[in-house]
Scaffold this motif. Structure first.
Motif, short mmCIF file in Angstrom:
data_model
loop_
_atom_site.label_atom_id
_atom_site.label_comp_id
_atom_site.label_asym_id
_atom_site.label_seq_id
_atom_site.Cartn_x
_atom_site.Cartn_y
_atom_site.Cartn_z
N SER A 1 0.93 -1.30 0.01
CA SER A 1 0.04 -0.19 -0.01
C SER A 1 0.82 1.15 0.06
N ILE A 2 2.01 1.24 -0.94
CA ILE A 2 2.81 2.37 -1.01
C ILE A 2 2.14 3.31 -2.45
N PRO A 3 1.91 4.58 -2.37
CA PRO A 3 1.63 5.03 -3.31
C PRO A 3 2.71 5.45 -4.27
N MET A 4 2.69 5.66 -5.51
CA MET A 4 3.66 6.09 -6.41
C MET A 4 3.28 7.14 -7.35
N ALA A 5 4.36 7.73 -7.84
CA ALA A 5 4.26 8.45 -8.93
C ALA A 5 5.11 7.92 -10.20
#
Length: 249
Positions: free
Chosen positions: A51-55
């Motif tokens: 559940s790590i947000p990424m760009a």
């Protein structure tokens, strides 16, 4: 949790943050996406698992619907503009640049306008108005011209400098050894860099720490670093993984 000794300095530093009741702000940027690949699937699976947000910095000229369709249901994903073609226009003996002073400014800005509009149309829900210059380099004279095109931030590499005409949301830890093995840097070296960034933030620097990856060229060392970093930090009480949009003002 991984028990490898080279990660102990990070555990110690994060414990210091936790003991002080503080949280370090981290964000994750991956560059050079064009189309669906097995490597991209591997990266997105790690994002899902922890559940790590990424760009994701997407190269506008070379991308199309297949990538947008693949990413449409991806949670916690932000799409940013990675130049136009990721082509180098600098002379051979100098550092590579697509957005340098080597072409008329109006041509460069027209390409950045096209890239913005194309990705905004492809990713209406996930698009963030941020420019990620290829090779993390951009002619300073372009910075005041970006806001009229719709851009609200730029992301390059290194500490952000105050007083810029547009917000800087930079990366600070590049996991790749571009001038040596061309694979992932040794984990102990990267942990050392990250600990130093955390120590600077603990003293009062509020700049979020950006982790930079390039999924298309990862070797086993690079993939293992990303996995272990997420294992060590995803649910740590002293770490706050954030979407890049949170830092764009």
């Amino acid at each position: 949790m991984n028990d490898r000794a080279e990660w102990q300095p990070l555990r110690n530093e994060l414990q210091r943050w936790a003991d002080a009741g503080r949280k370090a702000k981290l964000w994750f940027r991956d560059d050079d996406a064009i189309e669906p690949t097995a490597a991209l699937d591997q990266l997105l699976a790690l994002s899902d698992r922890f559940s790590i947000p990424m760009a994701l910095a997407v190269i506008p000229a070379h991308t199309a619907k297949p990538l947008a369709n693949r990413l449409a249901s991806q949670k916690g994903l932000t799409i940013t503009v990675h130049g136009w073609t990721h082509r180098n226009y600098a002379p051979d003996e100098t550092k590579k640049q697509e957005l340098g002073p080597h072409r008329p400014q109006e041509i460069v800005l027209d390409e950045l306008h096209k890239g913005f509009d194309k990705l905004k149309a492809l990713y209406s829900e996930q698009f963030a108005p941020m420019l990620v210059p290829p090779w993390n380099r951009i002619d300073k004279a372009l910075l005041p011209e970006l806001a009229p095109l719709g851009y609200r931030a730029v992301s390059v590499y290194g500490s952000g400098k105050p007083g810029q005409p547009i917000a800087l949301v930079n990366t600070h830890i590049d996991i790749m050894d571009w001038h040596g093995t061309h694979g992932g840097r040794p984990h102990g070296e990267l942990v050392g860099y990250l600990v130093r960034e955390l120590q600077n933030r603990f003293k009062g620097d509020d700049e979020p720490i950006g982790i930079l990856t390039h999924h298309l060229v990862h070797d086993a060392t690079a993939w293992d670093f990303v996995t272990t970093l997420f294992e060590e930090t995803a649910v740590h009480p002293a770490v706050d993984w954030r979407q890049v949009g949170d830092f764009m003002g």
